[in-house]
Design an enzyme around this catalytic site. Structure first.
Site, PDB file in Angstrom:
ATOM      1  N   GLY A  46     -33.534  -5.510  21.658  1.00  0.00           N
ATOM      2  CA  GLY A  46     -32.190  -5.109  22.075  1.00  0.00           C
ATOM      3  C   GLY A  46     -31.038  -5.505  21.173  1.00  0.00           C
ATOM      4  N   GLU A 100     -28.206 -12.373  21.036  1.00  0.00           N
ATOM      5  CA  GLU A 100     -28.866 -11.671  22.134  1.00  0.00           C
ATOM      6  C   GLU A 100     -28.044 -10.455  22.562  1.00  0.00           C
ATOM      7  OE1 GLU A 100     -31.304 -10.775  23.597  1.00  0.00           O
ATOM      8  OE2 GLU A 100     -31.882 -12.009  25.309  1.00  0.00           O
ATOM      9  N   ASP A 104     -28.887 -11.654  31.570  1.00  0.00           N
ATOM     10  CA  ASP A 104     -28.948 -11.133  32.927  1.00  0.00           C
ATOM     11  C   ASP A 104     -29.233 -12.309  33.869  1.00  0.00           C
ATOM     12  OD1 ASP A 104     -29.260  -8.450  34.432  1.00  0.00           O
ATOM     13  OD2 ASP A 104     -31.104  -9.480  34.944  1.00  0.00           O
ATOM     14  N   LYS A 132     -24.032 -10.677  32.456  1.00  0.00           N
ATOM     15  CA  LYS A 132     -23.774 -10.304  33.856  1.00  0.00           C
ATOM     16  C   LYS A 132     -23.682 -11.615  34.633  1.00  0.00           C
ATOM     17  CE  LYS A 132     -26.818  -6.217  33.580  1.00  0.00           C
ATOM     18  NZ  LYS A 132     -28.110  -5.665  34.034  1.00  0.00           N
ATOM     19  N   PHE A 153     -26.964  -1.713  35.684  1.00  0.00           N
ATOM     20  CA  PHE A 153     -27.901  -1.482  34.589  1.00  0.00           C
ATOM     21  C   PHE A 153     -27.265  -0.562  33.557  1.00  0.00           C
ATOM     22  CE2 PHE A 153     -31.560   0.160  32.332  1.00  0.00           C
ATOM     23  CZ  PHE A 153     -32.272  -1.011  32.113  1.00  0.00           C
TER      24      PHE A 153
HETATM   25  P1  IMP Z   1     -32.833 -12.298  31.407  1.00  0.00           P
HETATM   26  O1  IMP Z   1     -33.954 -13.115  30.888  1.00  0.00           O
HETATM   27  O2  IMP Z   1     -32.986 -11.979  32.863  1.00  0.00           O
HETATM   28  O3  IMP Z   1     -31.469 -12.880  31.119  1.00  0.00           O
HETATM   29  O4  IMP Z   1     -32.969 -10.883  30.733  1.00  0.00           O
HETATM   30  C1  IMP Z   1     -32.413 -10.588  29.519  1.00  0.00           C
HETATM   31  C2  IMP Z   1     -33.053  -9.360  28.927  1.00  0.00           C
HETATM   32  O5  IMP Z   1     -33.236  -8.326  29.902  1.00  0.00           O
HETATM   33  C3  IMP Z   1     -32.147  -8.754  27.878  1.00  0.00           C
HETATM   34  O6  IMP Z   1     -32.420  -9.277  26.612  1.00  0.00           O
HETATM   35  C4  IMP Z   1     -32.445  -7.272  27.972  1.00  0.00           C
HETATM   36  O7  IMP Z   1     -33.522  -6.950  27.107  1.00  0.00           O
HETATM   37  C5  IMP Z   1     -32.887  -7.066  29.395  1.00  0.00           C
HETATM   38  N1  IMP Z   1     -31.779  -6.498  30.215  1.00  0.00           N
HETATM   39  C6  IMP Z   1     -31.035  -7.156  31.126  1.00  0.00           C
HETATM   40  N2  IMP Z   1     -30.109  -6.352  31.687  1.00  0.00           N
HETATM   41  C7  IMP Z   1     -30.267  -5.138  31.099  1.00  0.00           C
HETATM   42  C8  IMP Z   1     -29.566  -3.879  31.230  1.00  0.00           C
HETATM   43  O8  IMP Z   1     -28.610  -3.685  32.017  1.00  0.00           O
HETATM   44  N3  IMP Z   1     -30.014  -2.865  30.433  1.00  0.00           N
HETATM   45  C9  IMP Z   1     -31.054  -3.014  29.562  1.00  0.00           C
HETATM   46  N4  IMP Z   1     -31.709  -4.175  29.387  1.00  0.00           N
HETATM   47  C10 IMP Z   1     -31.328  -5.229  30.150  1.00  0.00           C
HETATM   48 MG    MG Z   2     -33.501  -8.298  25.126  1.00  0.00          MG
END
Ligand code: IMP
Ligand code: MG
Length: 177
Positions: A46, A100, A104, A132, A153
């Site tokens: 990403g 990053e 999320d 977020k 999303f």
């Molecule tokens: P976390 O470990 O829950 O913080 O997830 C982070 C990862 O989830 C990011 O690096 C993204 O690859 C993916 N992600 C989280 N939210 C979104 C979104 O709204 N769209 C696309 N990918 C997301």
């Molecule tokens: Mg990612």
């Protein structure tokens, strides 16, 4: 409006606004890292577009590496982090900046930071394009964040929905219903 698989997405953050926010974040890094020669670790897939735009606005010496971890499947977090591509250089006694795309739940970062510290990194900071805050599940000190968004999303500017949509230069949000 764009269609990806079963979902429709509408314009959310225009590419000009993204560029302004990335520039502002680069300014903060420029103020903090001059003379420190940090290693940037850009998280695949990403963060590739954000990393490419960010480094072109940095005016201090730095190295960039790419690593890949996986915690997402479709639109749901699995709560686990898997290392898919690891680091190929030593980060011992180095200042590390994780680059990053989006934070999320924070699961990915909360696993990655102790791992990098255990490899001897002198400092570890996070530079993220998006966050977020409403979805954060673990305490996380995010020093560099370009934009905060609500719990929705999104796709575009490197971010995908099931592998599709990374190529858009602006960011789009899913249309519910
Ligand atoms: P976390 O470990 O829950 O913080 O997830 C982070 C990862 O989830 C990011 O690096 C993204 O690859 C993916 N992600 C989280 N939210 C979104 C979104 O709204 N769209 C696309 N990918 C997301
Ligand atoms: Mg990612």
């Amino acid at each position: 409006m764009i269609q990806i698989k079963d979902k429709q997405f509408e314009p959310f953050i225009h590419h000009e606004q993204i560029a302004d926010r990335v520039s502002a974040l680069a300014e903060k890094l420029n103020a903090d890292y001059t003379g420190r020669k940090p290693i940037l670790i850009a998280i695949l897939n990403g963060a590739f577009m954000f990393a490419a735009d960010l480094v072109r606005k940095l005016n201090f010496d730095h190295e960039i590496q790419f690593a890949k971890y996986s915690s997402y499947d479709g639109m749901d977090t699995t709560g686990k982090v898997k290392e898919l591509i690891g680091l190929s250089i030593s980060i011992k006694d180095r200042d590390v900046i994780i680059v990053e795309d989006i934070i999320d739940t924070g699961t990915t970062m909360s696993k990655l930071i102790p791992m990098l510290k255990s490899k001897g990194a002198k400092t570890v900071e996070i530079a993220t394009l998006l966050m977020k805050p409403g979805k954060l599940k673990v305490p996380l000190d995010v020093k560099y964040c370009a934009m905060e968004i609500p719990n929705e999303f999104i796709v575009g500017y490197g971010l995908d929905y099931d592998g599709i949509g990374r190529n858009y230069r602006s960011i789009y949000v899913v249309k519910e219903g």
